[in-house]
Design an enzyme around this catalytic site. Structure first.
Site, mmCIF file in Angstrom:
data_model
loop_
_atom_site.group_PDB
_atom_site.id
_atom_site.type_symbol
_atom_site.label_atom_id
_atom_site.label_comp_id
_atom_site.label_asym_id
_atom_site.label_seq_id
_atom_site.Cartn_x
_atom_site.Cartn_y
_atom_site.Cartn_z
ATOM 1 N N SER A 144 81.436 -46.033 -35.597
ATOM 2 C CA SER A 144 82.169 -46.534 -36.753
ATOM 3 C C SER A 144 83.258 -45.519 -37.063
ATOM 4 O O SER A 144 83.141 -44.345 -36.686
ATOM 5 C CB SER A 144 81.194 -46.621 -37.933
ATOM 6 O OG SER A 144 81.880 -46.577 -39.164
ATOM 7 N N TYR A 158 74.485 -42.722 -43.141
ATOM 8 C CA TYR A 158 74.988 -43.636 -42.108
ATOM 9 C C TYR A 158 76.011 -42.907 -41.232
ATOM 10 O O TYR A 158 75.948 -42.966 -39.992
ATOM 11 C CB TYR A 158 75.624 -44.853 -42.774
ATOM 12 C CG TYR A 158 76.266 -45.837 -41.821
ATOM 13 C CD1 TYR A 158 75.493 -46.730 -41.079
ATOM 14 C CD2 TYR A 158 77.656 -45.878 -41.660
ATOM 15 C CE1 TYR A 158 76.081 -47.637 -40.201
ATOM 16 C CE2 TYR A 158 78.252 -46.778 -40.787
ATOM 17 C CZ TYR A 158 77.468 -47.650 -40.055
ATOM 18 O OH TYR A 158 78.058 -48.541 -39.188
HETATM 19 N N1 LIG Z 1 80.000 -54.621 -39.771
HETATM 20 C C1 LIG Z 1 80.819 -53.619 -39.970
HETATM 21 O O1 LIG Z 1 81.654 -53.687 -40.877
HETATM 22 C C2 LIG Z 1 80.770 -52.402 -39.071
HETATM 23 C C3 LIG Z 1 81.734 -51.401 -39.247
HETATM 24 C C4 LIG Z 1 81.726 -50.295 -38.397
HETATM 25 C C5 LIG Z 1 80.757 -50.193 -37.410
HETATM 26 N N2 LIG Z 1 79.833 -51.168 -37.271
HETATM 27 C C6 LIG Z 1 78.831 -51.011 -36.204
HETATM 28 O O2 LIG Z 1 78.886 -52.160 -35.357
HETATM 29 C C7 LIG Z 1 77.585 -52.443 -34.839
HETATM 30 C C8 LIG Z 1 77.210 -53.884 -35.131
HETATM 31 O O3 LIG Z 1 77.294 -54.113 -36.517
HETATM 32 P P1 LIG Z 1 77.179 -55.593 -37.114
HETATM 33 O O4 LIG Z 1 77.918 -55.601 -38.388
HETATM 34 O O5 LIG Z 1 77.501 -56.577 -36.054
HETATM 35 O O6 LIG Z 1 75.615 -55.632 -37.447
HETATM 36 P P2 LIG Z 1 74.705 -56.878 -37.912
HETATM 37 O O7 LIG Z 1 75.500 -58.117 -38.039
HETATM 38 O O8 LIG Z 1 73.908 -56.394 -39.074
HETATM 39 O O9 LIG Z 1 73.727 -57.055 -36.623
HETATM 40 C C9 LIG Z 1 72.909 -55.991 -36.245
HETATM 41 C C10 LIG Z 1 72.222 -56.320 -34.953
HETATM 42 O O10 LIG Z 1 71.335 -55.232 -34.626
HETATM 43 C C11 LIG Z 1 70.013 -55.716 -34.530
HETATM 44 N N3 LIG Z 1 69.067 -54.725 -35.022
HETATM 45 C C12 LIG Z 1 69.010 -54.163 -36.249
HETATM 46 N N4 LIG Z 1 67.965 -53.315 -36.310
HETATM 47 C C13 LIG Z 1 67.372 -53.354 -35.092
HETATM 48 C C14 LIG Z 1 66.242 -52.720 -34.541
HETATM 49 N N5 LIG Z 1 65.474 -51.865 -35.250
HETATM 50 N N6 LIG Z 1 65.920 -52.993 -33.258
HETATM 51 C C15 LIG Z 1 66.645 -53.867 -32.525
HETATM 52 N N7 LIG Z 1 67.710 -54.506 -33.005
HETATM 53 C C16 LIG Z 1 68.069 -54.252 -34.279
HETATM 54 C C17 LIG Z 1 69.966 -56.973 -35.369
HETATM 55 O O11 LIG Z 1 68.873 -57.764 -34.948
HETATM 56 P P3 LIG Z 1 68.205 -58.846 -35.976
HETATM 57 O O12 LIG Z 1 69.221 -59.960 -36.064
HETATM 58 O O13 LIG Z 1 66.957 -59.261 -35.314
HETATM 59 O O14 LIG Z 1 68.028 -58.124 -37.272
HETATM 60 C C18 LIG Z 1 71.347 -57.566 -35.030
HETATM 61 O O15 LIG Z 1 71.323 -58.200 -33.775
HETATM 62 C C19 LIG Z 1 76.632 -51.420 -35.469
HETATM 63 O O16 LIG Z 1 76.442 -50.332 -34.591
HETATM 64 C C20 LIG Z 1 77.393 -50.970 -36.698
HETATM 65 O O17 LIG Z 1 76.995 -49.670 -37.117
HETATM 66 C C21 LIG Z 1 79.805 -52.268 -38.080
#
Ligand SMILES: NC(=O)c1ccc[n+]([C@@H]2O[C@H](COP(=O)([O-])OP(=O)(O)OC[C@H]3O[C@@H](n4cnc5c(N)ncnc54)[C@H](OP(=O)(O)O)[C@@H]3O)[C@@H](O)[C@H]2O)c1
Length: 249
Positions: A144, A158
């Site tokens: 991130s 985080y």
């Molecule tokens: N969204 C943002 O604004 C943002 C910004 C910067 C960086 N990021 C990074 O981008 C990546 C994806 O983010 P996102 O927003 O797409 O996340 P998200 O929509 O919350 O999805 C998270 C994914 O990770 C899985 N997950 C969570 N905990 C887990 C565990 N203990 N074991 C296995 N799988 C697990 C979830 O599975 P379930 O569906 O089964 O829960 C889901 O498939 C992350 O690394 C995040 O830190 C996101």
């Protein structure tokens, strides 16, 4: 669309939703057989599998809790048993728990689970995968903008997990380079439909600090991941690719 990943096997952690699901779709469109993990969203995971199959590509979902580091070797064994090998690992799964360090009501159990999921869990999967990744392999760690700069209060834990896996990935690039395996980081930015900072004020401050002044779409960040997975990125390793709308510009 060209299929630069034909013949490759990819594992995307956290592929049931958000950026992970967008990455599964794109890598499959580009020819890879794609395994992915989830922890609780079984129906959404199945929907992603069905969508990929509907386009004539291959995907499989494994329920595997990344916070349980002992699961990692079995996960990698499952991927290899299913698809016959592993070429691309995308470390995407993470959770976000916010709160200031001096908050007397902080949910420390939730914070500890985040450290286990976002940091130790990623390391465990990289360790297990590194033993089977084929020559020419790719490791892509999703971080991130907060991995290099904490732009608002309440994000220390985080940001620390993301900064930690970035540095770990640099070390992996050094360790696995002699095997022609690259390791890189994509710093994702705020995404529509993904995990969000909890309060609207923090979100507004973060979006206002971006050069592009808007949130990204998961497909825009998946494209950066797919580039690093592709043959075009063969001489890129130990790099951080910023896909966060200019947070650090
Ligand atoms: N969204 C943002 O604004 C943002 C910004 C910067 C960086 N990021 C990074 O981008 C990546 C994806 O983010 P996102 O927003 O797409 O996340 P998200 O929509 O919350 O999805 C998270 C994914 O990770 C899985 N997950 C969570 N905990 C887990 C565990 N203990 N074991 C296995 N799988 C697990 C979830 O599975 P379930 O569906 O089964 O829960 C889901 O498939 C992350 O690394 C995040 O830190 C996101």
């Amino acid at each position: 669309m060209s299929k630069p990943l034909t013949g490759k096997v990819a594992l995307v952690t956290g592929g049931s939703r958000g950026l992970g699901a967008a990455t599964v779709r794109l890598l499959a469109e580009q020819g890879a057989d794609v395994a992915f993990t989830y922890v609780s969203s079984e129906k959404q995971a199945q929907a992603v599998v069905d969508e990929v199959h509907g386009k004539g590509a291959k995907a499989v979902a494994f329920r595997s809790d990344q916070a349980d580091t002992s699961r990692a070797p079995a996960l990698i064994d499952d991927v290899v048993a299913h698809f016959g090998g592993l070429d691309v690992l995308v470390n995407n799964a993470a959770i976000s728990v916010a709160g200031t360090v001096d908050d007397p009501d902080a949910d420390t159990a939730a914070l500890d689970r985040m450290h286990a999921t976002n940091y130790l869990g990623v390391i465990a999967v990289i360790r297990a995968a590194s033993r089977v990744l084929r020559e020419g392999g790719r490791i892509i760690t999703v971080s991130s903008g907060l991995g290099s700069r904490v732009g608002a209060p309440g994000l220390a834990d985080y940001a620390a997990t993301k900064s930690g896996i970035e540095r770990y990935t640099m070390g992996v690039a050094r360790d696995l380079g002699p095997r022609n395996i690259t390791a890189n980081v994509v710093e994702a930015g705020l995404m529509e439909g993904g995990m969000q900072p909890p309060d609207p004020e923090t979100l507004k401050a973060l979006v206002g600090s971006l050069s592009l002044r808007r949130m990204g779409h998961p497909d825009e960040i998946a494209a950066a991941i797919a580039f690093l997975a592709s043959p075009a990125a063969s001489y890129v390793t130990g790099a951080v690719l910023d896909a966060h709308g200019g947070y650090n510009a």
